[in-house]
Motif scaffolding. Structure first.
Motif, PDB file in Angstrom:
ATOM      1  N   VAL A  86       0.843  -1.051  -0.064  1.00  0.00           N
ATOM      2  CA  VAL A  86       0.079   0.131   0.007  1.00  0.00           C
ATOM      3  C   VAL A  86       0.894   1.215   0.064  1.00  0.00           C
ATOM      4  CG1 VAL A  86      -1.670   1.241   1.390  1.00  0.00           C
ATOM      5  CG2 VAL A  86      -2.026  -1.168   1.171  1.00  0.00           C
ATOM      6  N   GLN A 103       2.457  -5.894   3.993  1.00  0.00           N
ATOM      7  CA  GLN A 103       1.825  -6.791   5.067  1.00  0.00           C
ATOM      8  C   GLN A 103       1.468  -8.038   4.376  1.00  0.00           C
ATOM      9  OE1 GLN A 103      -1.757  -5.123   6.931  1.00  0.00           O
ATOM     10  NE2 GLN A 103      -0.909  -5.863   9.113  1.00  0.00           N
ATOM     11  N   GLU A 145     -12.188   0.291  10.142  1.00  0.00           N
ATOM     12  CA  GLU A 145     -10.662   0.715   9.860  1.00  0.00           C
ATOM     13  C   GLU A 145      -9.818  -0.171  10.641  1.00  0.00           C
ATOM     14  OE1 GLU A 145      -7.854   4.235   9.959  1.00  0.00           O
ATOM     15  OE2 GLU A 145      -9.542   4.746   8.691  1.00  0.00           O
ATOM     16  N   THR A 150      -1.930   1.578   6.993  1.00  0.00           N
ATOM     17  CA  THR A 150      -2.373   1.263   5.700  1.00  0.00           C
ATOM     18  C   THR A 150      -3.727   1.606   5.405  1.00  0.00           C
ATOM     19  OG1 THR A 150      -3.011  -0.816   6.337  1.00  0.00           O
ATOM     20  CG2 THR A 150      -0.786  -0.624   5.680  1.00  0.00           C
ATOM     21  N   GLU A 152      -6.321   0.281   6.224  1.00  0.00           N
ATOM     22  CA  GLU A 152      -7.059  -1.047   6.089  1.00  0.00           C
ATOM     23  C   GLU A 152      -8.439  -1.126   6.448  1.00  0.00           C
ATOM     24  OE1 GLU A 152      -7.560  -4.912   4.274  1.00  0.00           O
ATOM     25  OE2 GLU A 152      -5.889  -3.629   4.029  1.00  0.00           O
ATOM     26  N   GLU A 153      -9.457  -1.177   5.591  1.00  0.00           N
ATOM     27  CA  GLU A 153     -10.744  -1.362   5.725  1.00  0.00           C
ATOM     28  C   GLU A 153     -11.183  -2.933   5.446  1.00  0.00           C
ATOM     29  OE1 GLU A 153     -13.246   1.775   4.670  1.00  0.00           O
ATOM     30  OE2 GLU A 153     -12.237   3.350   5.676  1.00  0.00           O
ATOM     31  N   ARG A 154     -12.220  -3.349   6.490  1.00  0.00           N
ATOM     32  CA  ARG A 154     -12.770  -4.828   6.212  1.00  0.00           C
ATOM     33  C   ARG A 154     -14.284  -4.769   6.815  1.00  0.00           C
ATOM     34  NH1 ARG A 154      -9.878  -9.157   3.799  1.00  0.00           N
ATOM     35  NH2 ARG A 154      -7.575  -8.278   3.891  1.00  0.00           N
ATOM     36  N   PHE A 192      -3.940  -9.557  11.977  1.00  0.00           N
ATOM     37  CA  PHE A 192      -2.933  -8.974  10.990  1.00  0.00           C
ATOM     38  C   PHE A 192      -1.708  -9.132  11.629  1.00  0.00           C
ATOM     39  CE2 PHE A 192      -6.841  -7.206   9.165  1.00  0.00           C
ATOM     40  CZ  PHE A 192      -6.797  -7.125   7.996  1.00  0.00           C
TER      41      PHE A 192
END
Length: 217
Positions: A86, A103, A145, A150, A152-154, A192
Motif C-alpha cells: 500500500v 503486510q 478501519e 495502511t 485497511e478497511e474490512r 493481522f
C-alpha cells in the motif's frame, strides 16, 4: 470488540409513569451497555439492601457482553505467503518520509461473543430485543478501519446464532425478579501481522578499488 459494543449503545426504552396524563410524553431511558459477565451485576444487585435508593447505580435494564472464545476459520483461509503493498495517499509514512507499506494477508478467526439483556420486567426486555433482532438476517456487516498505517478497511460480519431466555424469579413476592435474554454472536474477524515500512532509496554510497591486479590463470 469496540465496534461490536458500539452497535448497541443507542438503545432506548420508553416507559409510562404512574402519574402520566394522556398527552404527556413517555419517559425515555437509554440502556447502558458494559463489558463483563452479567453474573457480576446480578451479585451487585443482590448485595444492595435498598435498590430504590437514588444513589443506587446498578439499574435495570442493562446490557452486558463478553468474549467466550476465539476459533480459527478454515473456510475463509487466504494464501499465507501472499502480501499486499500500500502506498499512502501523500506518498509518505506517519513520519513524513517517502515510503510504502507491505503486510501479509490476515488470518481469519471467529470471535464468539455472548450478550445478555438484564431487565426486571418483560416490557423492557422485549423493547430492547425488537431494536436488535430486526437488524440481523442473521448477519450484520460493519465496516471497520483495522490498520491505521495502511488505512485497511474490512467488512466484518456479525452473525446472530441464537436467543435464549431465563427467568430467575423464585420464592415469595419480596424477592427481586430478573429476566435475562442471552444472545450469542459470531464475529468473523481477521488478525493481522506487523506492517513493514519500505522507504524509497534516495541516496547510495558506492566504494570501488583500482589497485586490484588481475593475475594470469
Amino acid at each position: 470488540i469496540i465496534a461490536f459494543g458500539t452497535i448497541f449503545n443507542n438503545i432506548i426504552v420508553k416507559r409510562k409513569s404512574a402519574n402520566r396524563k394522556e398527552k404527556d410524553p413517555l419517559e425515555s431511558y437509554k440502556v447502558p451497555i458494559v463489558y463483563g459477565p452479567y453474573q457480576k451485576f446480578l451479585a451487585m444487585i443482590a448485595a444492595e439492601p435498598n435498590p430504590s435508593r437514588p444513589d443506587f447505580h446498578v439499574s435495570l435494564p442493562r446490557i452486558s457482553f463478553e468474549i467466550k472464545g476465539l476459533n480459527y476459520d478454515g473456510s475463509r483461509k487466504l494464501v499465507p505467503t501472499q502480501f499486499a503493498k500500500v502506498v499512502p495517499a501523500e506518498g509518505k509514512d506517519l513520519e513524513g518520509k517517502p515510503a510504502q507499506y507491505s503486510q501479509y494477508l490476515p488470518v481469519p478467526y471467529n470471535l464468539e461473543v455472548e450478550m445478555n439483556i438484564i431487565s426486571k420486567n418483560q416490557d423492557d426486555g422485549l423493547q430492547i430485543l425488537e431494536q436488535i433482532l430486526p437488524n440481523f438476517h442473521p448477519s450484520l456487516n460493519v465496516s471497520i478501519e483495522i490498520i491505521e498505517e495502511t488505512k485497511e478497511e474490512r467488512d466484518i460480519a456479525i452473525v446472530l446464532n441464537g436467543v435464549g431466555y431465563t427467568d430467575d424469579y423464585e420464592g415469595d413476592y419480596t424477592q427481586r425478579r430478573t429476566l435475562i435474554w442471552t444472545l450469542n454472536f459470531t464475529v468473523k474477524t481477521f488478525l493481522f501481522g506487523p506492517v513493514d515500512i519500505q522507504r524509497d532509496i534516495r541516496k547510495i554510497t558506492l566504494d570501488y578499488r583500482s589497485d586490484i591486479v588481475k593475475r594470469p590463470a
